[in-house]
Design a protein around this motif. Structure first.
Motif, mmCIF file in Angstrom:
data_model
loop_
_atom_site.group_PDB
_atom_site.id
_atom_site.type_symbol
_atom_site.label_atom_id
_atom_site.label_comp_id
_atom_site.label_asym_id
_atom_site.label_seq_id
_atom_site.Cartn_x
_atom_site.Cartn_y
_atom_site.Cartn_z
ATOM 1 N N VAL A 47 40.268 39.150 37.339
ATOM 2 C CA VAL A 47 38.970 39.797 37.569
ATOM 3 C C VAL A 47 38.274 40.054 36.236
ATOM 4 O O VAL A 47 37.066 39.812 36.083
ATOM 5 N N ALA A 51 34.760 38.323 34.404
ATOM 6 C CA ALA A 51 33.691 39.142 33.827
ATOM 7 C C ALA A 51 33.548 38.923 32.325
ATOM 8 O O ALA A 51 32.773 39.621 31.667
ATOM 9 N N SER A 160 33.779 45.129 40.796
ATOM 10 C CA SER A 160 34.023 43.717 41.093
ATOM 11 C C SER A 160 34.693 43.500 42.441
ATOM 12 O O SER A 160 34.350 42.557 43.161
#
Length: 213
Positions: A47, A51, A160
């Motif tokens: 994750v 990003a 997220s």
């Protein structure tokens, strides 16, 4: 017999996702010896990668990645303390001997450099530029640096994947053989408190910002 869908949707190998940080992740994500914590760490790391938060072009930046991984560890432990009583909320600590050292760990010289650049106020008055840390000073530096990364990393995770999926993923990581991300049905099932657990209020803690302590 292996299910065809399992083969099609096989998650990435945690060692591939974490690279040279995998050894460190296995060493520190060890709340349950038969859990899936390293796989959870790899999923959360993915994750952060999506990003743009896991690239490192210099040794200094790689040192920051170690701190970022430890921020995930701090969040995981804080959640488990609140939801399952596995530890004391707000009392995260890490033995410097486990994370400070030669590659792939955080070299003590690099820890000193990062502490100096971030102008840390260390507990015993040691100047941040003095890299000959003893254990207590290293622990103080790690606590402050990881806390700083935590304040960046955890809100990003919440935004997220969402509070519910994040809470369910940590709860699931205490079980053996879990693959991430979790199916929606598993997320719903894991958000119900059972005997000795308090998932609902811990989910509320995440929704309120997941501040440690």
């Amino acid at each position: 017999m292996t299910d065809m869908w399992d083969e099609l949707f096989e998650p990435p190998d945690p060692a591939d996702v974490l690279g040279d940080l995998y050894e460190l992740a296995v060493d520190v994500f060890d709340l349950r010896y038969d859990g899936s914590e390293p796989a959870w760490a790899a999923w959360a790391w993915g994750v952060l990668t999506a990003a743009g938060r896991t690239a490192a072009g210099t040794e200094y930046q790689r040192g920051e990645l170690v701190l970022r991984l430890l921020a995930l560890h701090r969040f995981h432990r804080e959640f488990c303390a609140r939801a399952f009583g596995l530890g004391v909320p707000g009392m995260w600590e890490i033995d410097p001997d486990r994370v400070v050292g030669d590659h792939p760990r955080l070299h003590p010289v690099l820890l000193g450099v990062i502490a100096e650049r971030r102008h840390l106020d260390l507990a015993d008055g040691t100047g941040a530029g003095e890299i000959d840390f003893d254990v207590s000073v290293a622990a103080s530096a790690l606590d402050q640096l990881v806390g700083s990364e935590y304040r960046q990393v955890v809100p990003l995770l919440v935004r997220s994947v969402g509070p519910a999926a994040l809470a369910a993923s940590v709860a699931a990581s205490l079980n053996d053989g879990v693959r991430f991300p979790l199916p929606d049905a598993d997320v719903r099932g894991l958000l119900v408190s059972g005997p000795g657990s308090d998932i609902e209020s811990t989910l509320g803690w995440i929704r309120a910002g997941a501040r440690p302590g």
